[in-house]
Design a protein around this motif. Structure first.
Motif, PDB file in Angstrom:
ATOM      1  N   VAL A  73       0.879  -1.178   0.000  1.00 44.69           N
ATOM      2  CA  VAL A  73       0.000   0.000   0.000  1.00 44.69           C
ATOM      3  C   VAL A  73       0.909   1.218   0.000  1.00 44.69           C
ATOM      4  O   VAL A  73       1.882   1.277   0.760  1.00 44.69           O
ATOM      5  CB  VAL A  73      -0.894   0.014   1.268  1.00 44.69           C
ATOM      6  N   ALA A  74       0.622   2.196  -0.865  1.00 44.33           N
ATOM      7  CA  ALA A  74       1.384   3.454  -0.857  1.00 44.33           C
ATOM      8  C   ALA A  74       0.501   4.567  -0.308  1.00 44.33           C
ATOM      9  O   ALA A  74      -0.686   4.635  -0.623  1.00 44.33           O
ATOM     10  CB  ALA A  74       1.853   3.793  -2.265  1.00 44.33           C
ATOM     11  N   ILE A  75       1.100   5.404   0.536  1.00 43.91           N
ATOM     12  CA  ILE A  75       0.392   6.568   1.090  1.00 43.91           C
ATOM     13  C   ILE A  75       1.134   7.816   0.604  1.00 43.91           C
ATOM     14  O   ILE A  75       2.357   7.894   0.698  1.00 43.91           O
ATOM     15  CB  ILE A  75       0.356   6.534   2.634  1.00 43.91           C
ATOM     16  N   TYR A  76       0.368   8.794   0.124  1.00 44.09           N
ATOM     17  CA  TYR A  76       0.971   9.891  -0.642  1.00 44.09           C
ATOM     18  C   TYR A  76       0.919  11.251   0.059  1.00 44.09           C
ATOM     19  O   TYR A  76      -0.003  11.523   0.838  1.00 44.09           O
ATOM     20  CB  TYR A  76       0.253  10.002  -1.997  1.00 44.09           C
ATOM     21  N   PRO A  77       1.890  12.127  -0.291  1.00 44.36           N
ATOM     22  CA  PRO A  77       1.897  13.497   0.230  1.00 44.36           C
ATOM     23  C   PRO A  77       0.925  14.375  -0.550  1.00 44.36           C
ATOM     24  O   PRO A  77       0.929  14.374  -1.784  1.00 44.36           O
ATOM     25  CB  PRO A  77       3.351  13.953   0.005  1.00 44.36           C
ATOM     26  N   MET A  78       0.091  15.114   0.205  1.00 44.75           N
ATOM     27  CA  MET A  78      -1.000  15.876  -0.398  1.00 44.75           C
ATOM     28  C   MET A  78      -0.729  17.372  -0.328  1.00 44.75           C
ATOM     29  O   MET A  78      -0.278  17.891   0.690  1.00 44.75           O
ATOM     30  CB  MET A  78      -2.306  15.574   0.340  1.00 44.75           C
ATOM     31  N   PHE A  79      -1.080  18.072  -1.382  1.00 41.47           N
ATOM     32  CA  PHE A  79      -0.859  19.513  -1.503  1.00 41.47           C
ATOM     33  C   PHE A  79      -1.663  20.304  -0.448  1.00 41.47           C
ATOM     34  O   PHE A  79      -1.131  21.178   0.223  1.00 41.47           O
ATOM     35  CB  PHE A  79      -1.241  19.955  -2.923  1.00 41.47           C
ATOM     36  N   ALA A  80      -2.949  20.003  -0.316  1.00 42.02           N
ATOM     37  CA  ALA A  80      -3.816  20.771   0.603  1.00 42.02           C
ATOM     38  C   ALA A  80      -3.755  20.184   2.003  1.00 42.02           C
ATOM     39  O   ALA A  80      -3.895  18.971   2.184  1.00 42.02           O
ATOM     40  CB  ALA A  80      -5.253  20.761   0.092  1.00 42.02           C
ATOM     41  N   GLU A  81      -3.557  21.052   2.994  1.00 42.56           N
ATOM     42  CA  GLU A  81      -3.438  20.558   4.376  1.00 42.56           C
ATOM     43  C   GLU A  81      -4.690  19.821   4.831  1.00 42.56           C
ATOM     44  O   GLU A  81      -4.613  18.807   5.523  1.00 42.56           O
ATOM     45  CB  GLU A  81      -3.127  21.724   5.318  1.00 42.56           C
ATOM     46  N   ASN A  82      -5.865  20.330   4.451  1.00 45.53           N
ATOM     47  CA  ASN A  82      -7.083  19.664   4.939  1.00 45.53           C
ATOM     48  C   ASN A  82      -7.326  18.320   4.255  1.00 45.53           C
ATOM     49  O   ASN A  82      -8.120  17.512   4.725  1.00 45.53           O
ATOM     50  CB  ASN A  82      -8.315  20.574   4.847  1.00 45.53           C
ATOM     51  N   ARG A  83      -6.605  18.034   3.176  1.00 43.22           N
ATOM     52  CA  ARG A  83      -6.730  16.714   2.542  1.00 43.22           C
ATOM     53  C   ARG A  83      -5.896  15.673   3.267  1.00 43.22           C
ATOM     54  O   ARG A  83      -6.136  14.475   3.124  1.00 43.22           O
ATOM     55  CB  ARG A  83      -6.328  16.774   1.063  1.00 43.22           C
ATOM     56  N   ARG A  84      -4.920  16.110   4.040  1.00 43.21           N
ATOM     57  CA  ARG A  84      -4.052  15.152   4.741  1.00 43.21           C
ATOM     58  C   ARG A  84      -4.823  14.400   5.828  1.00 43.21           C
ATOM     59  O   ARG A  84      -4.440  13.302   6.224  1.00 43.21           O
ATOM     60  CB  ARG A  84      -2.837  15.889   5.326  1.00 43.21           C
ATOM     61  N   LYS A  85      -5.926  14.999   6.276  1.00 43.17           N
ATOM     62  CA  LYS A  85      -6.755  14.338   7.305  1.00 43.17           C
ATOM     63  C   LYS A  85      -7.539  13.161   6.723  1.00 43.17           C
ATOM     64  O   LYS A  85      -8.153  12.400   7.465  1.00 43.17           O
ATOM     65  CB  LYS A  85      -7.745  15.334   7.902  1.00 43.17           C
ATOM     66  N   GLU A  86      -7.551  13.036   5.405  1.00 40.43           N
ATOM     67  CA  GLU A  86      -8.276  11.925   4.768  1.00 40.43           C
ATOM     68  C   GLU A  86      -7.577  10.585   4.989  1.00 40.43           C
ATOM     69  O   GLU A  86      -8.194   9.532   4.864  1.00 40.43           O
ATOM     70  CB  GLU A  86      -8.398  12.170   3.255  1.00 40.43           C
ATOM     71  N   ARG A  87      -6.286  10.630   5.292  1.00 38.50           N
ATOM     72  CA  ARG A  87      -5.518   9.382   5.471  1.00 38.50           C
ATOM     73  C   ARG A  87      -5.907   8.759   6.810  1.00 38.50           C
ATOM     74  O   ARG A  87      -5.565   9.283   7.859  1.00 38.50           O
ATOM     75  CB  ARG A  87      -4.017   9.696   5.422  1.00 38.50           C
ATOM     76  N   ARG A  88      -6.635   7.636   6.744  1.00 37.31           N
ATOM     77  CA  ARG A  88      -7.159   7.029   7.971  1.00 37.31           C
ATOM     78  C   ARG A  88      -6.829   5.544   8.019  1.00 37.31           C
ATOM     79  O   ARG A  88      -7.195   4.794   7.122  1.00 37.31           O
ATOM     80  CB  ARG A  88      -8.677   7.231   8.028  1.00 37.31           C
ATOM     81  N   GLU A  89      -6.161   5.166   9.100  1.00 39.28           N
ATOM     82  CA  GLU A  89      -5.744   3.756   9.237  1.00 39.28           C
ATOM     83  C   GLU A  89      -6.915   2.796   9.319  1.00 39.28           C
ATOM     84  O   GLU A  89      -6.803   1.643   8.922  1.00 39.28           O
ATOM     85  CB  GLU A  89      -4.850   3.604  10.480  1.00 39.28           C
ATOM     86  N   GLU A  90      -8.044   3.286   9.840  1.00 37.24           N
ATOM     87  CA  GLU A  90      -9.186   2.363   9.996  1.00 37.24           C
ATOM     88  C   GLU A  90      -9.683   1.836   8.646  1.00 37.24           C
ATOM     89  O   GLU A  90     -10.334   0.796   8.583  1.00 37.24           O
ATOM     90  CB  GLU A  90     -10.341   3.006  10.791  1.00 37.24           C
ATOM     91  N   ILE A  91      -9.353   2.535   7.555  1.00 38.53           N
ATOM     92  CA  ILE A  91      -9.734   2.045   6.226  1.00 38.53           C
ATOM     93  C   ILE A  91      -8.957   0.766   5.905  1.00 38.53           C
ATOM     94  O   ILE A  91      -9.492  -0.182   5.326  1.00 38.53           O
ATOM     95  CB  ILE A  91      -9.532   3.146   5.162  1.00 38.53           C
TER      96      ILE A  91
END
Length: 293
Positions: A73-91
């Protein structure tokens, strides 16, 4: 509308409608879209959003994560700060509960500290069968990080710049997947956005050498999200090309017949999501290629 992404996503527009009404419309579009996919036997896993998090773009999960056949699984760096909260381990926990196997997590998010971004399969178009990755460079797709990803995941990099006309200027398109769609035996692409002739020729050569029929779209069709499509498999491994109603309506009869030689089209109205979110059908799906237990 996410104001943090609107600075370089020129597909977003403001609608003069109350947020609650917009949200209800977007949810209706989302639910109808999921129902259409499930109807033809496509397995859709819907994850509920975290209501307390300010994540207006969480409807586009393909930008923060990608799943691979070997269990990576790859997790990516996001441009918008509020998009970084989308990364959730529970998924990931949810996927494991659904029987998927996760072996390794490769995390590129530390690049955010240096202002470097690579937004998942928005920035990367992965030809998994032929081991190639296509990337249109932009403020959200860094070339060095793209090359690093290709080395880590064993892809051959195909790099270019794609521009759109905004206020009379040629500016980078924010994500590769709005100007190009890779399917099994064909590619839908807005070649007019690749201003550099050598780069355009290189992209064409790679697609042709892998036996893909090139179906060209215009820049105005791209603005109707005709490049933002994804091929999926439904019941009995039947392939379908998924797109929005706006994308479908923008296509000519000739383009439609070229696509339908390869697979059936499924389209759904995503007007609110497209206008406020600046993304469409492909952005709403993060394909799960993980092996099953």
């Amino acid at each position: 509308m996410n104001e943090q992404t609107a600075v370089n996503n020129y597909f977003q527009e403001t609608i003069d409608v109350e947020n609650a009404e917009l949200n209800a419309k977007a949810q209706e579009e989302f639910d109808a879209f999921v129902a259409k996919l499930r109807q033809v036997g496509i397995n859709v896993i819907v994850e509920q959003d975290d209501v307390l998090a300010d994540t207006p773009d969480s409807i586009f999960p393909n930008n923060w994560v990608s799943f691979h056949e070997n269990g990576d699984v790859a997790i990516y760096p996001m441009f918008a700060e509020n998009r970084r909260k989308e990364r959730r381990e529970e998924i990931f926990v949810r996927l494991e509960n659904e029987g998927f196997k996760i072996e390794n997590i490769i995390d590129y998010t530390s690049a955010e500290d240096e202002g470097i971004f690579l937004e998942g399969t928005g920035s990367l178009l992965l030809d998994r069968a032929n081991g190639k990755a296509y990337c249109a460079l932009s403020p959200r797709a860094d070339e060095e990080l793209f090359i690093e990803f290709c080395e880590d995941f064993d892809y051959f990099p195909v790099v270019f710049t794609a521009n759109q006309t905004v206020g009379g200027k040629r500016l980078p398109i924010y994500h590769t997947n709005v100007m190009m769609c890779l399917a099994e035996n064909f590619a839908v692409i807005c070649l007019d956005t690749i201003d550099d002739k050598k780069e355009r020729k290189n992209v064409i050569q790679h697609l042709k050498s892998d036996g893909k029929e090139i179906i060209e779209i215009t820049e105005s069709q791209m603005h109707q999200f005709a490049g933002n499509m994804l091929q999926l498999k439904g019941a009995n491994n039947t392939p379908y090309l998924i797109m929005s109603k706006a994308a479908h309506d923008s296509l000519t009869a000739s383009q439609i017949s070229k696509i339908e030689k390869h697979c059936e089209i499924i389209s759904s109205s995503l007007e609110t999501i497209e206008t406020c979110g600046g993304g469409s059908a492909r952005c709403m799906m993060a394909e799960v290629f993980l092996p099953k237990n």
